[in-house]
Design a protein around this motif. Sequence first.
Motif, short mmCIF file in Angstrom:
data_model
loop_
_atom_site.label_atom_id
_atom_site.label_comp_id
_atom_site.label_asym_id
_atom_site.label_seq_id
_atom_site.Cartn_x
_atom_site.Cartn_y
_atom_site.Cartn_z
N LYS A 1 0.84 -1.27 0.03
CA LYS A 1 -0.04 -0.15 0.02
C LYS A 1 0.86 1.34 -0.08
O LYS A 1 0.41 2.28 -0.10
N LYS B 1 4.21 4.00 -1.06
CA LYS B 1 4.88 4.40 -2.12
C LYS B 1 6.12 4.65 -1.42
O LYS B 1 6.35 4.98 -0.43
N ASP C 1 13.76 -1.31 -8.15
CA ASP C 1 12.17 -1.39 -8.62
C ASP C 1 11.94 -2.86 -8.36
O ASP C 1 10.59 -3.03 -8.44
N CYS D 1 10.39 -3.31 -4.92
CA CYS D 1 9.02 -2.56 -5.02
C CYS D 1 8.11 -3.48 -5.84
O CYS D 1 7.00 -3.61 -5.18
N GLN D 2 8.38 -4.11 -6.89
CA GLN D 2 7.57 -4.99 -7.59
C GLN D 2 7.22 -6.17 -6.97
O GLN D 2 5.96 -6.71 -6.79
N GLY E 1 4.74 -4.93 -4.31
CA GLY E 1 3.67 -4.36 -4.86
C GLY E 1 3.72 -2.86 -4.36
O GLY E 1 2.72 -1.88 -4.44
N SER F 1 4.54 1.07 -4.88
CA SER F 1 4.65 1.91 -5.90
C SER F 1 6.05 2.68 -5.91
O SER F 1 6.13 3.53 -5.20
N GLU G 1 7.97 5.51 -6.89
CA GLU G 1 7.39 6.71 -7.36
C GLU G 1 8.67 7.62 -7.95
O GLU G 1 8.33 8.60 -8.78
N ASN H 1 6.73 4.52 -18.14
CA ASN H 1 7.49 4.51 -17.08
C ASN H 1 9.18 4.60 -17.44
O ASN H 1 9.90 3.77 -17.10
#
Lengths: 178, 178, 178, 178
Positions: free
Chosen positions: B112, B114, B137, B140-141, B144, B146, B148, C124
């Motif tokens: 949830k 960022k 990245d 983060c993936q 889930g 984001s 930013e 992106n």
Amino acid sequence: MKIAVLHGSTRENGNTEYLTYEAVPKEKATHIYLRDHLIQPIIDERHSKEGFPEVNDNHTKLIDQMLEHDILVFATPIYWYGMSGPMKTFIDRWSQIMRDPSYSHFREELGKKKAYLIAVGGDNPKLKGLPLVQQFDYICQFYGMSFEGYVLGEARKPGDIKQDKAALEAAFELVKEL
Amino acid sequence: MKIAVLHGSTRENGNTEYLTYEAVPKEKATHIYLRDHLIQPIIDERHSKEGFPEVNDNHTKLIDQMLEHDILVFATPIYWYGMSGPMKTFIDRWSQIMRDPSYSHFREELGKKKAYLIAVGGDNPKLKGLPLVQQFDYICQFYGMSFEGYVLGEARKPGDIKQDKAALEAAFELVKEL
Amino acid sequence: MKIAVLHGSTRENGNTEYLTYEAVPKEKATHIYLRDHLIQPIIDERHSKEGFPEVNDNHTKLIDQMLEHDILVFATPIYWYGMSGPMKTFIDRWSQIMRDPSYSHFREELGKKKAYLIAVGGDNPKLKGLPLVQQFDYICQFYGMSFEGYVLGEARKPGDIKQDKAALEAAFELVKEL
Amino acid sequence: MKIAVLHGSTRENGNTEYLTYEAVPKEKATHIYLRDHLIQPIIDERHSKEGFPEVNDNHTKLIDQMLEHDILVFATPIYWYGMSGPMKTFIDRWSQIMRDPSYSHFREELGKKKAYLIAVGGDNPKLKGLPLVQQFDYICQFYGMSFEGYVLGEARKPGDIKQDKAALEAAFELVKEL
């Protein structure tokens, strides 16, 4: 050509070790298991007047051992798309070695060596391990080490690596000097 | 939106911190300095019967604090083309958190949030820091989260970062929620 | 210092051009629009006895023009995570130039130049444009060109780039020699 | 499972083709040589009122042929650290296909396919070809294609690829469906 294998796994006999022995059998090299040695995290004192304080651990002993070999094989599980913490800590401390007057030839010595990378991960390592390969390449470039090759293996649970035939074959062929 | 900044520097008031305050001023966020907390390296026990042993350190306290915020800013010096050892150790231990029944919602909760990355290095970081950005990245993936935005700053000696106007400007604009 | 901008867009006045003029105003440089010139795809004849046949197009004229400048700015929309076809074709043909006795100093000449990259994409780009940046870095390394900086902009529909304040600012600061 | 191989080489019987036949023998797949077909470069008209004009070439015929297969193998020499111009042009034009009402299922159809990449280069391709692999991964992600594997081969002069035993073996094992 003397070969040293630096193992970054925190588990004994895990997938990374299995793949690594395929590349460099136990009896053909000095195998160093970083987990068996106390290595303190770096504290960056490159810019303090006193320089780096002496650290009471096994790091320089490992460095000495590493420098006695011509070929260095770095074997690490992929943790969060990078090398394992123990291997990162081992390499981070090279910054301190470079400031140590007793190791004034460190960079030059590494520049004479050949390096290989073996890395095993569970989340699509043949793609998501590529940034790790690129970082390792930058490390080699910094020292002038010749980056001779790498193998990325896929394994999630213990023993899974035995299914990754392509990685096993590639590991078997990896070290040209064997 | 509550912001937490996780600082991976081992030096106080270094270049990375300077750039990070440009992005997130001290009074606008919870600033957590990982170097002030004892965080043990991970020992991978994901596959042992007993699971991970309890570790006597500050890690879960930091995790709790992190989870109370909506936006996470990861600020790290670039050590050997990757994140600093302390930040790597902090993140490596997330593998243990995911196995901890008290944190069964860890992945979902992170999903949830960022995330932003600020990284500063001395050896051409705007190119040689890119693998670190890609690893971040992937992290983060996985959760889930984001991802930013990121800023890469260049600095070698203390204070150098003040010359990297482009990074300072980019940092100032980085966190859209401020 | 004479500046040439090589535009790889296939559309006139698109987002990439907008961002590029922010970096290098029209009157400050020679702007070359590759789309206005006939450039044949390469046919690899490096290894045939006869070598490359003469090609009847504008390529060498563009090469001559490029070589008259000290600073080269490559501006391309991101097509499928790479440079645009026209720019790729322009650069692919450099392999032929290197075999052309009239251009025996091509590599050496390029090695004296500074290069910048401006790339704009819709999916992106600040992450998915990074492989393009790395490729461009390898191209610069091959020729010994100094890769001075890059800007990645985000835009999907015409005019979108005006919303990417960070890219516009970064472009404005990009070319240090202006 | 029907296999199509898309060849991006501009030379016949070059190193890339040799390696590719090791992975997919001639008689086991439909081999499409892009160099034998007229494919116009894209002109980006995604945002013009009239949309893309009809193009008088072989592109849609190739697309039709490609879509009849379940597994797509993309085989390209590495030109300047990216795919060859002909392959880039072929893929760039997919942007036009996606706007073509006769191909409204293009993206969905590709999303059912498996993809492989074979790439051969002369300048350290196992490292400097990695950005190409990442780009290809992004292309697959865009369409939802499953990126099943890749092989990077090293060859400079005709026939050199026969020395790259590791690549030949990896190619032989590459396509799991054979």
